[in-house]
Design a protein around this motif. Structure first.
Motif, PDB file in Angstrom:
ATOM      1  N   MET A  81      -6.777  -4.177 -10.944  1.00 21.05           N
ATOM      2  CA  MET A  81      -7.529  -2.980 -10.687  1.00 21.05           C
ATOM      3  C   MET A  81      -8.471  -2.478 -11.955  1.00 21.05           C
ATOM      4  N   SER A  82      -9.568  -2.124 -11.482  1.00 25.29           N
ATOM      5  CA  SER A  82     -10.317  -1.175 -12.648  1.00 25.29           C
ATOM      6  C   SER A  82     -11.179  -0.280 -11.991  1.00 25.29           C
ATOM      7  N   TYR A  83     -11.284   0.754 -12.734  1.00 25.46           N
ATOM      8  CA  TYR A  83     -12.259   1.964 -12.212  1.00 25.46           C
ATOM      9  C   TYR A  83     -12.909   2.625 -13.249  1.00 25.46           C
ATOM     10  N   GLY A  84     -13.903   3.638 -12.861  1.00 23.31           N
ATOM     11  CA  GLY A  84     -14.726   4.041 -14.098  1.00 23.31           C
ATOM     12  C   GLY A  84     -13.850   4.714 -15.396  1.00 23.31           C
ATOM     13  N   SER A  85     -14.737   4.742 -16.326  1.00 24.76           N
ATOM     14  CA  SER A  85     -13.784   4.821 -17.570  1.00 24.76           C
ATOM     15  C   SER A  85     -13.507   6.581 -17.698  1.00 24.76           C
ATOM     16  N   THR A  86     -14.350   7.256 -16.820  1.00 20.39           N
ATOM     17  CA  THR A  86     -14.164   8.887 -17.019  1.00 20.39           C
ATOM     18  C   THR A  86     -13.611   9.305 -15.662  1.00 20.39           C
ATOM     19  N   ASN A  87     -13.095   8.373 -14.808  1.00 14.64           N
ATOM     20  CA  ASN A  87     -12.732   8.445 -13.385  1.00 14.64           C
ATOM     21  C   ASN A  87     -11.289   8.573 -12.975  1.00 14.64           C
ATOM     22  N   ALA A  88     -11.127   8.561 -11.795  1.00 20.37           N
ATOM     23  CA  ALA A  88      -9.709   8.946 -11.421  1.00 20.37           C
ATOM     24  C   ALA A  88      -9.285   7.494 -10.671  1.00 20.37           C
ATOM     25  N   LEU A  89      -8.072   7.239 -10.887  1.00 20.19           N
ATOM     26  CA  LEU A  89      -7.392   6.191  -9.970  1.00 20.19           C
ATOM     27  C   LEU A  89      -6.024   7.082  -9.275  1.00 20.19           C
ATOM     28  N   SER A  90      -6.362   6.961  -7.950  1.00 17.22           N
ATOM     29  CA  SER A  90      -5.058   7.375  -7.120  1.00 17.22           C
ATOM     30  C   SER A  90      -4.674   6.678  -6.018  1.00 17.22           C
ATOM     31  N   LEU A  91      -3.255   6.530  -6.403  1.00 19.06           N
ATOM     32  CA  LEU A  91      -2.364   5.518  -5.349  1.00 19.06           C
ATOM     33  C   LEU A  91      -1.578   6.359  -4.748  1.00 19.06           C
ATOM     34  N   THR A  92      -1.371   6.132  -3.246  1.00 17.20           N
ATOM     35  CA  THR A  92      -0.382   7.050  -2.380  1.00 17.20           C
ATOM     36  C   THR A  92       0.107   6.103  -1.318  1.00 17.20           C
ATOM     37  N   ALA A  93       1.644   5.993  -1.532  1.00 16.12           N
ATOM     38  CA  ALA A  93       2.337   5.370  -0.354  1.00 16.12           C
ATOM     39  C   ALA A  93       3.216   6.492   0.454  1.00 16.12           C
ATOM     40  N   THR A  94       2.490   6.941   1.472  1.00 15.52           N
ATOM     41  CA  THR A  94       3.072   8.318   1.904  1.00 15.52           C
ATOM     42  C   THR A  94       4.525   8.031   2.431  1.00 15.52           C
ATOM     43  N   THR A  95       4.683   7.021   3.038  1.00 13.99           N
ATOM     44  CA  THR A  95       6.151   6.663   3.572  1.00 13.99           C
ATOM     45  C   THR A  95       6.886   5.596   3.184  1.00 13.99           C
ATOM     46  N   GLY A  96       6.055   5.033   1.918  1.00 14.65           N
ATOM     47  CA  GLY A  96       6.668   3.636   1.325  1.00 14.65           C
ATOM     48  C   GLY A  96       6.757   3.832  -0.073  1.00 14.65           C
ATOM     49  N   SER A  97       6.694   2.749  -0.932  1.00 11.82           N
ATOM     50  CA  SER A  97       6.946   2.547  -2.230  1.00 11.82           C
ATOM     51  C   SER A  97       5.426   1.916  -2.943  1.00 11.82           C
ATOM     52  N   ILE A  98       5.460   2.386  -4.296  1.00 13.47           N
ATOM     53  CA  ILE A  98       4.105   1.627  -4.937  1.00 13.47           C
ATOM     54  C   ILE A  98       4.821   0.537  -5.853  1.00 13.47           C
TER      55      ILE A  98
ATOM     56  N   ALA B 140       6.762   8.107  -1.476  1.00 13.59           N
ATOM     57  CA  ALA B 140       7.973   8.573  -1.006  1.00 13.59           C
ATOM     58  C   ALA B 140       9.314   8.005  -1.367  1.00 13.59           C
ATOM     59  N   ASN B 141       9.131   6.412  -1.373  1.00 14.11           N
ATOM     60  CA  ASN B 141      10.403   5.693  -1.529  1.00 14.11           C
ATOM     61  C   ASN B 141      10.548   5.030  -3.000  1.00 14.11           C
ATOM     62  N   GLY B 142       9.592   5.491  -3.881  1.00  6.72           N
ATOM     63  CA  GLY B 142       9.731   5.127  -5.330  1.00  6.72           C
ATOM     64  C   GLY B 142       8.469   4.461  -5.782  1.00  6.72           C
ATOM     65  N   ILE B 143       8.498   4.354  -7.098  1.00  6.14           N
ATOM     66  CA  ILE B 143       7.371   3.902  -7.829  1.00  6.14           C
ATOM     67  C   ILE B 143       7.968   2.749  -8.862  1.00  6.14           C
ATOM     68  N   GLY B 144       7.661   1.631  -8.464  1.00  5.11           N
ATOM     69  CA  GLY B 144       8.195   0.397  -9.393  1.00  5.11           C
ATOM     70  C   GLY B 144       9.701   0.267  -8.946  1.00  5.11           C
ATOM     71  N   THR B 145      10.408  -0.633  -9.550  1.00  8.67           N
ATOM     72  CA  THR B 145      11.578  -0.857  -9.307  1.00  8.67           C
ATOM     73  C   THR B 145      12.536  -1.130 -10.781  1.00  8.67           C
ATOM     74  N   GLU B 146      13.717  -1.168 -10.783  1.00  5.66           N
ATOM     75  CA  GLU B 146      14.334  -1.398 -12.069  1.00  5.66           C
ATOM     76  C   GLU B 146      13.927  -2.460 -12.852  1.00  5.66           C
ATOM     77  N   LEU B 147      13.904  -3.730 -12.016  1.00  7.99           N
ATOM     78  CA  LEU B 147      13.383  -5.016 -12.650  1.00  7.99           C
ATOM     79  C   LEU B 147      11.988  -5.349 -12.890  1.00  7.99           C
ATOM     80  N   ALA B 148      10.998  -4.408 -11.935  1.00 10.73           N
ATOM     81  CA  ALA B 148       9.745  -4.430 -11.923  1.00 10.73           C
ATOM     82  C   ALA B 148       8.907  -3.152 -12.100  1.00 10.73           C
ATOM     83  N   PRO B 149       9.016  -2.663 -13.265  1.00  7.40           N
ATOM     84  CA  PRO B 149       8.407  -1.018 -13.477  1.00  7.40           C
ATOM     85  C   PRO B 149       6.901  -1.268 -13.499  1.00  7.40           C
ATOM     86  N   ILE B 150       6.268  -0.081 -12.990  1.00  4.64           N
ATOM     87  CA  ILE B 150       4.797   0.053 -13.252  1.00  4.64           C
ATOM     88  C   ILE B 150       4.692   0.447 -14.664  1.00  4.64           C
TER      89      ILE B 150
END
Length: 169
Positions: free
Chosen positions: A99-116, A137-147
């Motif tokens: 993923m890449s986005y603008g240098s002065t912009n926002a990255l917004s990721l949402t998993a309303t009922t799941g995980s990232i 809702a259910n977590g961001i990353g995992t113990e073995l695969a953090p974000i």
């Protein structure tokens, strides 16, 4: 869902756009490749995200950004924009890819009922005043695969777990 969809929007002497007709519009396929050509091109808008029901997504746009909402889990294969990048999975998980986005912009990721979930990616705030917002809702990353998040001076990074999951960054 099976099959694949490829959409490319390009206009002579203008910028392309891929937009939704209304809030119930949705692209349904096993995979989708979306390309809006031009400096100010865009996919969806902040007021009307492009609806999806796909397994895997690749997308590219200009400074107008990319605003997407997904029904179900989504593998973000390769997303590139020079504007804001916003992806919401209303159900299911988001698995991160390139993923890449603008240098002065926002990255917004949402998993309303799941995980990232981490794919093979490091989230980077590339410019001063850029921001990274993660909500699940259910977590961001995992113990073995953090974000993995790399920010620069002036970057804002927010990570919120709204349910019973954990945060691994």
């Amino acid at each position: 869902n099976t099959g694949s969809v490829t959409l490319r929007s390009s206009l002579y002497n203008s910028d392309g756009a891929i937009t939704a007709v209304n809030g119930s519009s949705r692209i349904t396929a096993g995979s989708a490749s979306l390309t809006a050509v031009g400096t100010a091109s865009y996919i969806g808008t902040s007021g009307q995200a492009l609806g999806l029901s796909v397994g895997t997504l690749s997308a590219s746009s200009g400074t107008g950004g990319a605003f997407l909402t997904q029904a179900g889990s989504l593998n973000l294969s390769n997303l590139t924009t020079t504007g804001d990048l916003s992806v919401t999975a209303t159900t299911g998980d988001l698995t991160l890819g390139t993923m890449s986005y603008g240098s002065t912009n926002a990255l917004s990721l949402t998993a309303t009922t799941g995980s990232i979930l981490a794919g093979n990616v490091t989230l980077s705030g590339t410019g001063q005043n850029s921001s990274i917002n993660l909500t699940a809702a259910n977590g961001i990353g995992t113990e073995l695969a953090p974000i993995i998040v790399n920010g620069n001076a002036g970057n804002s990074v927010t990570a919120t777990v709204t349910g019973t999951g954990s945060l691994y960054q």
